[in-house]
Design an enzyme around this catalytic site. Sequence first.
Site, PDB file in Angstrom:
ATOM      1  CG  ASP A  87      68.873  74.744  32.925  1.00 51.12           C
ATOM      2  OD1 ASP A  87      69.214  75.405  31.935  1.00 51.12           O
ATOM      3  OD2 ASP A  87      69.500  74.768  34.005  1.00 51.12           O
TER       4      ASP A  87
ATOM      5  CG  ASP B 215      73.980  79.990  34.530  1.00 54.40           C
ATOM      6  OD1 ASP B 215      72.782  80.082  34.838  1.00 54.40           O
ATOM      7  OD2 ASP B 215      74.489  78.937  34.094  1.00 54.40           O
TER       8      ASP B 215
END
Length: 739
Positions: free
Chosen positions: A480, A550
């Site tokens: 990430d 997301d």
Amino acid sequence: MPVFVNEKTKEFHLTNDAVSYIFCVMDHLWQLEHLYYGKKIRHRPSFRHLTERKKHGASANRLEGNHTSSLEYIKQEYPSYGTTDFRYPAFEIRDTIGSRIADFRYQGYQLKKGKPTLKGLPAVYVEDDNEADTLEIYLFDHVLEMQLILSYTIYAGCNVLTRHAVFTNRGRRHVYLNEAMSASVDFPDDHFEMVTLHGAWARENHVQVKPLAKGVQSVSSARGASSHQFNPFLALKRPEATERSGEVYGFSFVYSGNFLARAEVDNFQVTRVMMGINPFQFRWKLNPGETFVTPECVMVYSDQGLNGMSQTYHHLYRERLVRGVWRDKTRPVLFNSWEATYFKFDEEKILTLAKEAKNLGIELFVLDDGWFGNRNNDKSSLGDWTANLEKLPEGIKGLSEKIEALGMKFGLWFEPEMVNKDSDLYRRHPDWVIATPNRPMSHGRNQYVLDFSRDEVVETLFQAMCETIGSSKISYMKWDMNRNITEVFSRAWPKNQQGEVFHRYILGVYKLYEKLIEHFPAILFESCASGGGRFDPGMLYYAPQTWASDDTDAAERLKIQYGTSFVYPLSSIGSHVSAVPNHQAGRITPLHTRANVAYFGTFGYELDITLLSKDEKAVIRKQTAFFKEKRALIQFGRFYRLESPFESGQAAWMVVSADQKEALAGCYQMYARPNAPFSRIRLQGLDAGRLYQVDGYQETVYGDELMHAGLLLTESMLSSKKRPGDYASRLFSIRAVPD
Ligand code: GLA
């Protein structure tokens, strides 16, 4: 023979079955002149008749006594500013006297079978030298004492040309590269629309199409990552081109940092397209003997509309950009713990989720953020990559073994580029963050960016990660990256090299990826940057899949995945089913629609599955079984966008197997429309003469009917309920049957 070189006339014709790209050396000026790029035209001994020369009023000219030698009116391969061309240049070099004028002249060329690699940079590749040919053009500037190599690769089997440039300082003094684009093309007209992908966190890759206007139009990033805001991609399409037909030129940048993609239309309708590292905030010191290699630009020509362009990118990126054992393997159905638990979990909770996941047919359990240091919220511990033993008493080793014992694979989340102030790493090395001395340090999600332009930082992270990965059973890693770079400055580099930090940072990221891949070749990597903040071809070279957003809401995901598919194959698009009301949008969509959207990617689940009803679990068991049956088709088939969610309340797409015997179409309707008209979805990619059985239809139908008359879609087909309600959807499995 994909590259024709006419030694006498100094012309170069790169061609295959589909495309032609032609340029020559200008008489007297010895610079490169662009002649043609587009649909294949037959080769002939000379294309000089395509050169355009005329006397233009009020023009500046290069050759004494010659009034037709203005570079402003000659189409160029790699233009420079200030020697009669006043448009934006492809490069700029500042020499020791402060001049920024250059004059690179043709010296020769070299032809190579196959495609050389780009050192330290991601790039598409060949497996066999017969797949492509590379032409390198050598140019030299005698005042700068610099060499420039323009590299062109043409693939034999697809409409792909790749380009990059290589600068070498052959002099005795350093120079500064202020700009070094990867490719530039001068099109003879401006009858185009520009297609770009724009967005923000949780709404990435929305499609924008607008007519080209006179002047400059561009998309770019100066964030240290390719960004949520604009994807490193640009296409020029003819206004009449659609998803199904017409001419499209795609430009995609194999790079994950600051980029610029620009179209400049001059006052003579010439369109200059350029792509490369964003010159804003870039300056590279090139010492004697040193070389600078630009990243690669991948150009695709399609005369079969936007779908044609996308399919070429999908094929190339899936087969010749992604590497390693996962390239040709279908991807596991995964469970991700983030939206199920966020930071709040312990081993017991994780194992309960894992057992349930196993029951539901899920193959890979991914433990997301929160497993290390004292990470109970986003304020601490990034940088300390050792397990939190309060949550996981037997560490990652113990947990991963227990999960494998359940018959599942185990995956783990990292955010290697970041650090919290509240971490041992920061306490030990406060000078390892990117920050400008004497200035405040801005944070993003309470975190700071580690200086990946420094080898010792990359090496330390590598060792730390190896310790956990090497001692545990880890089959997957999610990498990430949750903030952009501010106050860019590296303490490791002198003041005249601060303009290199953004690029060196990305090179450091690539270096760490490469080392991890080398050490752990069996691991499936998924890249992520708060969702799709770094969804680019550069990342795909290291991580075969990327978490697309997301935002897991099915309605929003339709748009995000639709846009993402302009460039990226379904096998690279991370997509999960999540809970309702959705955590980002608050929307409630049916479980089957959530799956019907998420199937078109690398499928998984991201919700607390222990809270589901028996019926829901039964549905999910069917979904995972269905996906396993279809995933080879979905991840490796040919993908077609049929109806855009940006244009109406309805969307549709489909995949077709290489042998055209199997297909799967997804149809989605945002809002219920009582007493709605009939609609027909015109399918694509089927065999016109073949008979097909479509799920839910009694009659068998021919491919041509499905593609031209279309698939009849009624409200009742979207749902078994009397009134389907909002966010209805339906998948149609299509199988060839004997005539
Ligand atoms: C980012 C990612 C999410 C999740 C969280 C964890 O937002 O995009 O998928 O991993 O970080 O903090």
